[in-house]
Design an enzyme around this catalytic site. Structure first.
Site, PDB file in Angstrom:
ATOM      1  CB  CYS A 333      -0.955   0.018   1.130  1.00 18.33           C
ATOM      2  SG  CYS A 333      -1.363  -1.418   1.794  1.00 18.33           S
ATOM      3  NE  ARG A 362       1.422  -9.951   4.380  1.00 19.63           N
ATOM      4  CZ  ARG A 362       0.129 -10.045   3.936  1.00 19.63           C
ATOM      5  NH1 ARG A 362      -0.624 -10.910   4.264  1.00 19.63           N
ATOM      6  NH2 ARG A 362      -0.320  -9.183   3.081  1.00 19.63           N
ATOM      7  CD  GLN A 380      -0.434  -9.093  -1.001  1.00 21.17           C
ATOM      8  OE1 GLN A 380       0.031  -8.262  -0.910  1.00 21.17           O
ATOM      9  NE2 GLN A 380      -1.859  -9.556  -0.216  1.00 21.17           N
ATOM     10  CG  ASP A 382      -1.901  -5.498  -3.285  1.00 18.51           C
ATOM     11  OD1 ASP A 382      -3.097  -5.354  -3.083  1.00 18.51           O
ATOM     12  OD2 ASP A 382      -1.186  -5.003  -2.163  1.00 18.51           O
ATOM     13  CG  HIS A 384      -3.534  -0.016  -2.722  1.00 18.07           C
ATOM     14  ND1 HIS A 384      -2.276  -0.848  -3.086  1.00 18.07           N
ATOM     15  CD2 HIS A 384      -3.667  -0.654  -1.516  1.00 18.07           C
ATOM     16  CE1 HIS A 384      -2.062  -1.825  -2.027  1.00 18.07           C
ATOM     17  NE2 HIS A 384      -2.844  -1.461  -1.193  1.00 18.07           N
ATOM     18  CE  LYS A 463     -10.500  -9.585   6.246  1.00 22.27           C
ATOM     19  NZ  LYS A 463      -9.281 -10.684   6.264  1.00 22.27           N
ATOM     20  CG  HIS A 509      -6.186  -1.865   1.139  1.00 26.78           C
ATOM     21  ND1 HIS A 509      -4.662  -1.553   1.348  1.00 26.78           N
ATOM     22  CD2 HIS A 509      -6.746  -0.953   1.713  1.00 26.78           C
ATOM     23  CE1 HIS A 509      -4.556  -0.367   2.226  1.00 26.78           C
ATOM     24  NE2 HIS A 509      -5.709  -0.155   2.486  1.00 26.78           N
TER      25      HIS A 509
HETATM   26 ZN    ZN Z   1      -2.975  -2.454   0.608  1.00 29.66          ZN
END
Ligand code: ZN
Ligand code: ZN
Length: 648
Positions: A333, A362, A380, A382, A384, A463, A509
């Protein structure tokens, strides 16, 4: 007192036990099947008195989730009794019901063996045959403590200390006593179909600094038939285990030298991954996303500002550069927000959708690492989405649409859940409500049914979780959409509105596949290693009958490769049957056999996943394979246009 029992009005004596009241309304046969009962939403033992103010009492059977869970949890007690009988030195800890069965953790000097499991199971059958009643006592803490002290059960006393209550309920059957809230089945004879499945190590309280316990897993069902079906599914799952198929199909591996939770991608696995990632990039661009990329490391202050340092520190890795502290990103992010902030944004620029195949680290505890499903470094898909509050609903709908198309592409069914505010959270309650409502309203507008998962949101916002269902009916978390008002605030994101003033945007996200590693593992198990043609690392293999056919096979290989087919040739001096078996073990969808007839006709004999399709020209064979690649994309109105030659 009068009350409704299983749809009938019944006159119950004051202080009557639930079982007695139920037996007035149920047939003998139905009553014998009742495992517990429900009053005002609470589950109760049949031996408990009817609670004051109870106006409606319902029987609970093994054919519903609550009943099955009471049955399985009771099986855990029976297993603990059997273990104590056979291994008096073992200490009992906890034994809950879980999704497909139950487990119990024991502190024992060595791991239990398969022979031990067989003996424990046989002992359980004796206890079941004895049909011993489960009885409950509620005792003051001192008395309960004394009982467990005399039994030598230290863990139970630790649990009581932690709960910090004044009195505790103890359940006994056949001389065995356990600390438990209940409820349980009326007697051990109600356990009709069970099986112990496997053993694993588990740390006390899931903490690797604690002692390693021995966890015995088992399962129980309402009927032997249900149990048999479940065991067959487990057998199939074992065959499809990606940890076994991955190395076997030469897709990926793990190595002690690389360390736990670190994946080594072999050429074939890396190729499948590349195809997936390329598809994702193309599809995101088509849907109005922009591809970006941020650094792996960011200064510690950034993670403090975002709240990750306070709320997520134990899952992060840290390092130092020029005496400054840095955190390795566990999420993508922050860099995306910095890109947004790099210039002034107007209301006309929004929404902005930044997409990154973002590799994150992680720190997962070593005990929870599991093949590709739980790793320490993963990528990911991912994105935004930074938008105006009035655009939020439309953006959420866009993401849910995207997820639906992708699930159709792979042929997955899915379920949707909304996870709400957890105990640890940042931001105002008002923002949390706004965000939660935005997610719910979008799903309602789409007409998508969803469940609520209380308290399971991320620390910065609620979420939507989307769980796919694989070929064996197992559920896997993949896509999530998180609504966030807090990070834009903390990082001072603004846009200039129509009114010329500065306004705060909202951030979503979202991931669609989630972690590529995990999704890949799910795909391997879903397809049992036989990827659909568009993803198969090798789509076709040319097999020659004798050496005499090798020259033409070489020409066919080149021709098909030039047409964009990922093809290999097996020119070894081996029997055709042997070559076919080997190629099928490699799960290659198209086998192209070349013998005398094929050389003469300048074609190949096509077999698709074991099915004969006859003699085809090279053009026809290539067209078949490429059309097969297109097939799944048609469902989502997408198209396929990847061309990678195969690794040889
Ligand atoms: Zn994020
Ligand atoms: Zn219990």
């Amino acid at each position: 007192m009068r009350m409704m029992v299983a749809g009938q009005e019944v006159e119950a004596e004051p202080k009557a036990r639930c079982g007695e009241v139920l037996s007035q309304a149920l047939s003998k046969k139905k009553f014998k099947q009742a495992l517990a009962c429900r009053c005002n939403g609470a589950l109760l033992d049949l031996s408990k008195p009817v609670p004051d103010g109870c106006s409606e009492l319902e029987p609970v059977y093994a054919d519903e989730a609550d009943g099955l869970s009471v049955l399985r949890h009771s099986a855990a007690h029976i297993m603990a009794e059997a273990v104590k009988k056979l291994f008096p030195k073992a200490q009992v800890t906890i034994g809950p019901a879980i999704e497909d069965g139950f487990y119990y953790d024991f502190d024992f000097e060595r791991p239990f063996t398969p022979e031990d499991l067989a003996a424990i199971e046989a002992e359980m059958r004796n206890i079941v045959a004895g049909n011993h009643a489960f009885t409950c006592r509620v005792l003051p803490k001192s008395e309960a403590e004394k009982i467990f002290k005399d039994m030598g059960e230290d863990y139970k006393r630790e649990i009581m200390d932690d709960l910090g209550e004044d009195s505790f309920s103890l359940y006994s059957q056949d001389g065995f006593t356990d600390l438990c809230r209940g409820p349980h089945i009326p007697s051990t004879g109600h356990l009709k179909a069970f099986k112990l499945t496997h053993v694993s190590g588990a740390y006390w309280r899931g903490d690797e600094r604690n002692r390693m316990l021995q966890r015995i897993y088992g399962t129980a069902f309402a009927t032997p038939k249900d149990l048999k079906k479940h065991l067959a599914r487990l057998e199939e799952a074992k065959k499809r285990d990606h940890r076994k198929l991955g190395p076997q199909l030469d897709l990926f591996s793990f190595s002690e030298e690389a360390g736990p939770g670190m994946v080594l991608w072999h050429p074939k696995g890396a190729l499948v991954r590349t195809i997936l990632e390329d598809f994702e990039k193309k599809e995101h661009l088509r849907r109005g996303y922009q591809i970006v990329q941020g650094p792996q490391l960011l200064p510690l202050q950034m993670w403090e500002k975002s709240g990750h340092y306070d709320n997520y520190r134990e899952c992060m890795y840290f390092t130092e550069i020029d005496e400054s502290a840095y955190g390795i990103k566990p999420m993508n992010c922050l860099a995306h927000m910095l890109i947004y902030k790099s210039r002034i944004r107007s209301y006309r620029d929004l929404p902005i959708r930044y997409f990154e195949l973002g590799t994150v680290h992680r720190h997962e505890k070593s005990g929870v690492l599991h093949g590709l499903l739980r790793v320490r470094q993963f990528t990911q898909d991912d994105a935004h989405i930074i938008c105006r509050p009035d655009q939020l609903q439309e953006e959420i709908i866009g993401v849910v649409d995207f997820v639906r198309d992708i699930m159709n592409l792979f042929g997955f069914e899915y379920e949707i859940e909304i996870s709400t505010r957890p105990e640890k959270y940042i931001g105002s309650l008002e923002d949390w409500d706004r965000a939660t409502n935005a997610l719910m309203d979008a799903l309602k507008k789409l007409g998508s049914p969803f469940d609520i998962n209380e308290g399971d949101g991320a620390f910065y916002g609620p979420k939507i979780d989307i769980k796919l269902k694989d070929a064996l009916g197992r559920r896997w978390q993949c896509a999530t959409i998180q609504c966030d008002f807090t990070l834009p605030e903390r990082f001072g994101l603004v846009y200039v509105g129509r009114d010329g003033e500065r306004h705060r945007p909202v951030m979503l996200h979202r991931v669609v596949l989630g972690a590529i590693e995990r999704f890949f593992g799910v795909l391997v198990e879903h397809f049992a290693g036989a990827f659909p043609t568009w993803l198969a690392p090798v789509q076709a293999k040319i097999l020659t009958v004798t050496d005499a056919h090798n020259a033409f096979a070489g020409q066919a290989l080149e021709s098909l490769r030039n047409k964009g087919v990922r093809v290999e040739a097996d020119l070894r001096n081996e029997k055709l049957g042997y070559k076919v078996r080997e190629a099928r073990l490699e799960k290659i969808p198209y086998l192209l056999v070349v013998g005398d007839k094929e050389v003469e006709a300048a074609g190949v004999n096509v077999r698709v996943r074991g099915e004969e399709r006859g003699l085809k020209s090279l053009e026809e064979a290539a067209a078949m394979i490429l059309a097969d690649c297109q097939e799944p994309f048609k469902r989502g109105g997408m198209s396929y246009s990847f061309s990678y030659s195969c690794p040889v």
